[in-house]
Motif scaffolding. Structure first.
Motif, mmCIF file in Angstrom:
data_model
loop_
_atom_site.group_PDB
_atom_site.id
_atom_site.type_symbol
_atom_site.label_atom_id
_atom_site.label_comp_id
_atom_site.label_asym_id
_atom_site.label_seq_id
_atom_site.Cartn_x
_atom_site.Cartn_y
_atom_site.Cartn_z
ATOM 1 N N HIS A 95 34.248 51.322 3.293
ATOM 2 C CA HIS A 95 33.582 51.915 2.137
ATOM 3 C C HIS A 95 34.414 51.645 0.885
ATOM 4 O O HIS A 95 35.642 51.590 0.937
ATOM 5 N N SER A 96 33.748 51.494 -0.249
ATOM 6 C CA SER A 96 34.457 51.136 -1.488
ATOM 7 C C SER A 96 35.528 52.164 -1.847
ATOM 8 O O SER A 96 36.560 51.812 -2.446
ATOM 9 N N GLU A 97 35.312 53.420 -1.484
ATOM 10 C CA GLU A 97 36.333 54.430 -1.768
ATOM 11 C C GLU A 97 37.579 54.202 -0.919
ATOM 12 O O GLU A 97 38.704 54.457 -1.378
ATOM 13 N N ARG A 98 37.405 53.715 0.301
ATOM 14 C CA ARG A 98 38.552 53.339 1.124
ATOM 15 C C ARG A 98 39.254 52.128 0.527
ATOM 16 O O ARG A 98 40.489 52.048 0.514
ATOM 17 N N ARG A 99 38.498 51.201 0.018
ATOM 18 C CA ARG A 99 39.085 49.997 -0.577
ATOM 19 C C ARG A 99 39.829 50.335 -1.871
ATOM 20 O O ARG A 99 40.961 49.899 -2.096
ATOM 21 N N GLN A 100 39.194 51.126 -2.726
ATOM 22 C CA GLN A 100 39.768 51.403 -4.044
ATOM 23 C C GLN A 100 40.872 52.440 -4.013
ATOM 24 O O GLN A 100 41.899 52.287 -4.671
ATOM 25 N N PHE A 102 42.490 53.734 -1.194
ATOM 26 C CA PHE A 102 43.490 53.621 -0.143
ATOM 27 C C PHE A 102 43.938 52.178 0.097
ATOM 28 O O PHE A 102 44.675 51.909 1.048
ATOM 29 N N GLY A 103 43.499 51.280 -0.754
ATOM 30 C CA GLY A 103 43.988 49.900 -0.723
ATOM 31 C C GLY A 103 43.563 49.078 0.473
ATOM 32 O O GLY A 103 44.247 48.109 0.837
ATOM 33 N N GLU A 104 42.449 49.415 1.096
ATOM 34 C CA GLU A 104 42.020 48.640 2.254
ATOM 35 C C GLU A 104 41.545 47.247 1.832
ATOM 36 O O GLU A 104 40.733 47.101 0.931
ATOM 37 N N THR A 105 42.050 46.244 2.511
ATOM 38 C CA THR A 105 41.711 44.855 2.216
ATOM 39 C C THR A 105 40.616 44.362 3.157
ATOM 40 O O THR A 105 40.302 44.997 4.167
ATOM 41 N N ASP A 106 40.064 43.208 2.836
ATOM 42 C CA ASP A 106 39.066 42.603 3.716
ATOM 43 C C ASP A 106 39.654 42.328 5.093
ATOM 44 O O ASP A 106 38.969 42.463 6.114
ATOM 45 N N GLU A 107 40.928 41.947 5.131
ATOM 46 C CA GLU A 107 41.586 41.656 6.404
ATOM 47 C C GLU A 107 41.739 42.918 7.253
ATOM 48 O O GLU A 107 41.556 42.885 8.475
ATOM 49 N N LEU A 108 42.059 44.042 6.604
ATOM 50 C CA LEU A 108 42.147 45.303 7.342
ATOM 51 C C LEU A 108 40.763 45.725 7.830
ATOM 52 O O LEU A 108 40.616 46.225 8.953
#
Length: 252
Positions: A95-100, A102-108
């Protein structure tokens, strides 16, 4: 025929009382639906048991996030095996909130997708562009990159457990939403990318998320490549959420 899915992401909202009253109301209203829509409730992990009790098998239940590991010394994490053991069928990843936040990358995201599929659960992978990417003409390339990398570890026999949710970042929680034409264009582009990856693209459900409400759901769900919705705020009000679920006519 692709699965029609409406999933409610509660985010960091809820209580035991809400779980009892809201899910019970949704289950009661859903009993009158005859359009084949699968309703998924995705509460905070701590309330999964309460939601399952109220869902009584009539509604599917998911979890908002898992770690990429199955077990180990990872304090605060839960695994997809644990989610399955708790009774979940779905896992939300990327989810974008996880990406933004918590810094989650496409690889994660790819590693988490692999873990979820290994556990035999259905993964809902979220993708979407920022306002800057859309205004600079990079929306499709940004989303395409997220799809290709995030789903890069999916084996050929695992695609039946993959769902993709397109959520333009600029429309999440803002009250703004992409037009049905804009949403359809991106969903068609995602399906094209999936086909290019060798996936059975025409069998994979694609959901739209981003301020979906009862007054725009009908137009969105009428588009040929939109197979349902990932709903945020409206999923916390039983009447609104079920109204969205009703916008699929019987037999679609």
């Amino acid at each position: 025929m692709r699965r029609k899915i409406v999933a409610g992401n509660w985010k960091m909202n809820g209580s035991k009382d809400l779980s009892e009253k809201l899910v019970g109301s949704i289950r009661f209203e859903a009993e009158s639906l005859d359009n084949g829509v699968e309703i998924v409730i995705i509460p905070p992990a701590i309330y999964i048991g309460d939601v399952l009790k109220q869902a009584q098998g009539a509604l599917s239940v998911g979890v908002q996030n898992v770690g990429q590991w199955q077990s180990g010394a990872y304090t605060g994490e839960i695994s997809s095996d644990m989610a399955k053991d708790a009774g979940c069928r779905y896992v939300l990843v990327g989810h974008s909130e996880r990406r933004q936040l918590f810094g989650e990358t496409d690889e994660l995201v790819a590693a988490k997708v692999s873990s979820v599929l290994f556990s035999g659960l259905v993964v809902i992978v979220c993708v979407g562009e920022t306002l800057e990417e859309r205004e600079s003409g990079q929306a499709e390339s940004a989303v395409s990159s997220q799809v290709r990398t995030g789903l890069s570890l999916v084996a050929q026999g695992e695609w039946q457990n993959v769902v993709v949710a397109y959520e333009p970042v600029w429309a999440i929680g803002t009250g703004k939403t992409a037009t049905s034409d804009d949403a359809q264009t991106m969903h068609a582009a995602i399906r094209s990318v999936l086909k290019d990856m060798g996936a059975p693209a025409d069998e994979i459900s694609l959901l739209y998320g981003g301020s979906v409400k009862a007054d725009n759901a009908a137009a969105l769900f009428a588009e040929p490549d939109i197979d349902g919705g990932l709903i945020g705020g409206a999923s916390l009000v039983a009447k609104d959420f079920v109204s969205i679920c009703r916008y699929f006519p019987a037999g679609t």
